[in-house]
Design a protein around this motif. Structure first.
Motif, PDB file in Angstrom:
ATOM      1  N   ALA A   1     -98.488  17.614  62.651  1.00 33.18           N
ATOM      2  CA  ALA A   1     -97.151  17.693  62.060  1.00 33.18           C
ATOM      3  C   ALA A   1     -96.934  19.046  61.393  1.00 33.18           C
ATOM      4  CB  ALA A   1     -96.964  16.569  61.049  1.00 33.18           C
ATOM      5  N   LEU A   2     -97.959  19.561  60.732  1.00 32.51           N
ATOM      6  CA  LEU A   2     -97.820  20.873  60.083  1.00 32.51           C
ATOM      7  C   LEU A   2     -97.767  21.998  61.119  1.00 32.51           C
ATOM      8  CD1 LEU A   2    -100.121  20.545  56.936  1.00 32.51           C
ATOM      9  CD2 LEU A   2     -97.619  20.650  57.018  1.00 32.51           C
ATOM     10  N   ILE A   3     -98.453  21.821  62.240  1.00 32.31           N
ATOM     11  CA  ILE A   3     -98.318  22.798  63.330  1.00 32.31           C
ATOM     12  C   ILE A   3     -96.880  22.805  63.825  1.00 32.31           C
ATOM     13  CG2 ILE A   3     -98.968  23.298  65.720  1.00 32.31           C
ATOM     14  CD1 ILE A   3    -101.803  22.328  65.017  1.00 32.31           C
ATOM     15  N   SER A   4     -96.277  21.615  63.942  1.00 33.96           N
ATOM     16  CA  SER A   4     -94.870  21.536  64.349  1.00 33.96           C
ATOM     17  C   SER A   4     -93.969  22.232  63.341  1.00 33.96           C
ATOM     18  CB  SER A   4     -94.449  20.064  64.506  1.00 33.96           C
ATOM     19  OG  SER A   4     -95.153  19.449  65.559  1.00 33.96           O
ATOM     20  N   TRP A   5     -94.276  22.072  62.045  1.00 29.09           N
ATOM     21  CA  TRP A   5     -93.487  22.770  61.022  1.00 29.09           C
ATOM     22  C   TRP A   5     -93.607  24.281  61.205  1.00 29.09           C
ATOM     23  CZ3 TRP A   5     -94.220  26.343  57.142  1.00 29.09           C
ATOM     24  CH2 TRP A   5     -93.183  26.463  56.197  1.00 29.09           C
ATOM     25  N   LEU A   6     -94.821  24.762  61.483  1.00 35.24           N
ATOM     26  CA  LEU A   6     -95.013  26.200  61.705  1.00 35.24           C
ATOM     27  C   LEU A   6     -94.281  26.686  62.946  1.00 35.24           C
ATOM     28  CD1 LEU A   6     -98.709  27.257  60.961  1.00 35.24           C
ATOM     29  CD2 LEU A   6     -96.611  28.065  59.865  1.00 35.24           C
ATOM     30  N   CYS A   7     -94.015  25.762  63.872  1.00 30.23           N
ATOM     31  CA  CYS A   7     -93.286  26.130  65.081  1.00 30.23           C
ATOM     32  C   CYS A   7     -91.773  26.025  64.893  1.00 30.23           C
ATOM     33  CB  CYS A   7     -93.732  25.250  66.249  1.00 30.23           C
ATOM     34  SG  CYS A   7     -95.421  25.582  66.799  1.00 30.23           S
ATOM     35  N   GLY A   8     -91.342  25.731  63.665  1.00 29.13           N
ATOM     36  CA  GLY A   8     -89.921  25.736  63.359  1.00 29.13           C
ATOM     37  C   GLY A   8     -89.251  24.391  63.337  1.00 29.13           C
ATOM     38  N   SER A   9     -90.012  23.297  63.457  1.00 31.45           N
ATOM     39  CA  SER A   9     -89.406  21.970  63.453  1.00 31.45           C
ATOM     40  C   SER A   9     -88.803  21.652  62.084  1.00 31.45           C
ATOM     41  CB  SER A   9     -90.451  20.907  63.807  1.00 31.45           C
ATOM     42  OG  SER A   9     -89.913  19.604  63.672  1.00 31.45           O
ATOM     43  N   SER A  10     -87.658  20.982  62.113  1.00 31.45           N
ATOM     44  CA  SER A  10     -87.006  20.550  60.869  1.00 31.45           C
ATOM     45  C   SER A  10     -87.140  19.051  60.670  1.00 31.45           C
ATOM     46  CB  SER A  10     -85.521  20.938  60.903  1.00 31.45           C
ATOM     47  OG  SER A  10     -84.877  20.333  62.021  1.00 31.45           O
ATOM     48  N   ASN A  11     -88.025  18.422  61.440  1.00 30.71           N
ATOM     49  CA  ASN A  11     -88.171  16.961  61.400  1.00 30.71           C
ATOM     50  C   ASN A  11     -89.500  16.527  60.808  1.00 30.71           C
ATOM     51  OD1 ASN A  11     -85.650  16.489  62.745  1.00 30.71           O
ATOM     52  ND2 ASN A  11     -86.634  17.040  64.672  1.00 30.71           N
ATOM     53  N   ILE A  12     -90.008  17.287  59.868  1.00 30.02           N
ATOM     54  CA  ILE A  12     -91.283  16.961  59.241  1.00 30.02           C
ATOM     55  C   ILE A  12     -91.023  16.345  57.875  1.00 30.02           C
ATOM     56  CG2 ILE A  12     -93.543  17.836  58.549  1.00 30.02           C
ATOM     57  CD1 ILE A  12     -92.817  18.090  61.559  1.00 30.02           C
ATOM     58  N   GLY A  13     -91.654  15.198  57.593  1.00 28.23           N
ATOM     59  CA  GLY A  13     -91.417  14.477  56.360  1.00 28.23           C
ATOM     60  C   GLY A  13     -91.911  15.201  55.126  1.00 28.23           C
TER      61      GLY A  13
END
Length: 299
Positions: free
Chosen positions: A189-201
């Protein structure tokens, strides 16, 4: 030339039947573009030597810009570069919003072994290289994880001259810690955040002591950190292809001007991103009309 599979051959013919540029195997049908291809290879050598640069590819509709850009990305991957192939769209891509640019680049990030969404794999390769460089004492050394963590920090600081955002460093540290604890979902999930995702809790972000999402004002600093990790993982650099920049001409006047200015900012800063090549394609209208490059003298 690389050996082509039956699947590659079928992919090429199906793409050509639909009037599209194949995404792989096109080196087998690349003829008559030796000069242009040679210039791309020259740019790759500059980047491999530690330069940061930008190249524009100009041509009319149907002349082969996207083919050349796809081939450039394939050539780059075959020469040990990571790549990202981004197509400009009116709905999803605002060039003046660097968080948009960053998110699309990270979504399309690929390597020869991981065609898309490759950042997690790149992170794992970087960590594995650090562990290997520290020797084989992982099972016997209670401080081994701490030593790896310190090397992660040192590599980022050294490669970015300390310009990586603190949140970027904090998330990398937390991802490593979570992986060591076997908490793969949280690390992902944190990797997704680093990739620019705005859907991380919020609960996941709290693990790394971060809030919100990556913003336009800091996105290119995050990109600097990504390039540093790509090189630390053993790749020679990153090639970002921005295809169909003429799409900007169809935007509203204010958005069009801001997007052109965004390209100008990237061009101005290109040299300060060692290991990064931007390749931007556009039609003559994009370069020659007042609605395009000609209408923004600094660009």
């Amino acid at each position: 030339m690389s050996t082509m599979t039956r699947r590659d051959v079928d992919h090429i013919f199906e793409a050509l039947r639909m009037g599209l540029v194949p995404e792989r195997g096109i080196e087998a049908i690349a003829e008559g573009i030796e000069k242009q291809r040679g210039e791309i290879h020259r740019q790759l050598e500059l980047v491999r030597a530690g330069e940061g640069t930008i190249k524009f590819l100009r041509g009319g509709y149907g002349c082969g810009k996207t083919f050349m850009a796809r081939l450039a990305a394939l050539d780059a991957q075959n020469r040990n570069f990571a790549t990202s192939f981004v197509i400009v769209s009116e709905a999803e891509f605002r060039f003046h919003r660097f968080d948009d640019v960053y998110r699309k680049v990270m979504t399309e990030l690929g390597t020869a072994v991981c065609p898309r969404g490759a950042f997690g794999d790149i992170l794992d390769r970087w960590i594995a290289r650090i562990e290997a460089s520290l020797g084989e004492a992982a099972d016997d050394d209670p401080d081994f994880d701490a030593k790896v963590r310190k090397r992660l920090d040192d590599d980022l600081v050294s490669a970015t001259n300390g310009q990586a955002p603190q949140d970027f460093v904090s998330v990398i540290q937390t991802i490593f810690d979570l992986k060591q604890k076997g908490k793969v979902a949280e690390a992902g999930a944190l990797i997704s955040w680093l990739c620019g995702s705005s859907n991380i809790g919020a609960a996941t972000k709290k693990l790394a002591n971060i809030k919100g999402e990556i913003e336009s004002g800091t996105a290119l600093d995050y990109l600097r950190g990504v390039v540093a990790i790509i090189k630390a993982a053993g790749y020679d650099g990153l090639v970002i292809v921005i295809d169909e920049a003429e799409t900007i001409l169809r935007m509203r006047k204010d958005s069009r001007h801001k997007s052109l200015n965004g390209i100008r900012q990237i061009a101005d800063a290109a040299g300060s991103y060692p290991g990064l090549l931007w390749l931007i394609t556009g039609t003559p209208d994009f370069f020659d009309t007042q609605h395009g490059v000609r209408g923004l003298p600094p660009l």
